[in-house]
Design an enzyme around this catalytic site. Structure first.
Site: not given
Ligand code: ADP
Length: 398
Positions: A9, A86, A175, A236, A380
């Site tokens: 990742n 990923r 996601h 964010r 994940e």
């Protein structure tokens, strides 16, 4: 040596590795940080100290160093039998995970315009891994793929149609790997099949998004063209009025500065003026720091609004699911969010909300709640490992 799967990742300045055995147990994980900077370093979980990297080391050197370190401690005596990567943006090209070949690399490259901060680093991780393990089948698992089932009414913005046709401006959602895992885990916990299970899945980490999943399929989600839209996040902003850009231009603030602030200095950090870390914010609020409580209030209220919005896409709801660092660990955030949702019939059990970790079934709703509410740890890396093993056709249980 038994079969293993390596999960890779890559972030803009980081590289995370996780190695799984053929029973899907994680053998080890490692992280390289501050890549491209003068103080780059790596760390293997469970080992003391850090491994220094050369100043300016990139993803390839970090991978090389960590694989060598895995070998030195006897964790990777042979090459893995499959590798999973990923990849953030698969555009409209990728609806599921795929084995990587030359065409796939080109297609990922062509999606880079949609994710200029992410896809190029994902590609450099893939290239470094291909150079290190040229004979191992490698799989790309896309954050966007699970949301490719969104209906047009949910993925189109009300903008000139040519902007979608010519430039691909639409809602993609992110996601997806985590939301897909939530859908299947919720089905398992509820004793149902994924294809008959409908959930609202709230992934609340540094990035936050919420997805409506109808009969196992993503039908609406809060993130959009980029991972900036939707919920309040660590740094964010989530949703803002697009008129903001013009207003700030009149104040002499350029678009790229607005973009930077919306991504890096807004959200929980912007509102609190202190930190993007929810645990710290809760502590600050407990000590009477009002801006921190305000940040928590805005976070929970926005989330509750989105739970309501997601219900518009469902005709039945089997559970509302919380996951991610905040969703899994903060009874307070779950409680403050659900408090806004009384009219929709959600009710939490105070005890289960606080102590859910002691119960295996994840339920935190009260007996009076109209819908179950679940806390499920996301994983994940495990999904990526499973997909990589499945597509490589290895002996590892898929
Ligand atoms: P990432 O998106 O980087 O994977 P995580 O899923 O690890 O992030 O979530 C990180 C967030 O989870 C941070 O804001 C952190 O403060 C929050 N968090 C972790 N534990 C708790 C807790 N006990 N209470 C509140 N927030 C928590």
């Amino acid at each position: 040596m038994e079969d293993t799967v390596l999960v890779v990742n890559c972030g803009s300045s980081s590289l995370k590795l996780a190695l799984f055995d053929n029973q899907h147990r994680k053998l080890v994980s490692a992280l390289a940080e501050r890549l491209g900077q003068s103080d780059a370093f790596a760390h293997i979980d469970g080992q003391e100290g850090t491994i220094p990297l050369d100043a300016g080391a990139g993803h390839d050197q970090a991978l090389d160093t960590l694989v060598t370190a895995f070998r030195d401690v006897g964790l990777m005596t042979t090459a893995p039998s499959a590798i999973g990567h990923r990849v953030v943006h698969g555009g409209e090209t990728f609806h599921e995970a795929v084995l990587i070949d030359g065409d796939v690399l080109k297609a990922i490259e062509s999606c880079a315009g949609l994710a200029p901060l992410h896809n190029p680093v994902n590609l450099s991780g893939i290239r470094a891994t291909l150079a290190q393990f040229p004979d191992v089948p490698q799989t790309a698992v896309f954050d966007t793929a699970f949301h490719q089932t969104l209906p047009r009414r949910a993925f189109l913005y009300a903008l000139p149609e040519a902007w979608y046709r010519d430039w691909g401006i639409r809602r993609y959602g992110f996601h997806g790997t985590s939301h897909a895992f939530m859908a299947s885990e919720a089905a398992r916990l509820l004793g149902k099949t994924p294809a008959t299970t409908s959930v609202i899945s709230a992934h609340l980490g540094n990035g936050c998004s919420i997805t409506a999943i109808r009969d196992g399929i993503s039908v609406d989600t809060s993130m959009g063209l980029t991972p900036l839209e939707g919920l309040v996040m660590g740094t964010r902003s989530g949703d803002v009025d697009p008129g903001l850009f013009d207003f700030l231009r009149s104040k002499g603030i350029a678009a790229d500065e607005v973009h930077r602030v919306l991504n890096q200095e807004s959200g929980l950090l912007g509102l609190s003026g202190q930190t993007n870390d929810m645990r710290s914010l809760c502590e600050l609020a407990d000590h009477g720091h009002e801006p921190s409580q305000t940040a928590i209030d805005v976070f929970c209220f926005r989330l509750a609004r989105y739970v309501g919005a997601m219900m518009a896409s469902l005709s039945q709801l089997d559970a509302l699911v919380f996951t991610g660092g905040i969703g899994e660990n903060s009874p307070r955030i779950r409680e403050e969010t659900i408090r806004h949702l009384k009219l929709t019939g959600f009710e939490l059990s105070r005890d289960l909300n606080i102590h859910h970790g002691q119960f295996s079934d994840g339920h935190i709703e009260s007996p009076d709640s109209r819908f179950p509410v679940l806390v499920i740890p996301t994983n994940e890396e495990l999904v990526i490992a499973r997909e990589a093993a499945r597509l490589a056709g290895s002996d590892i249980q898929a």
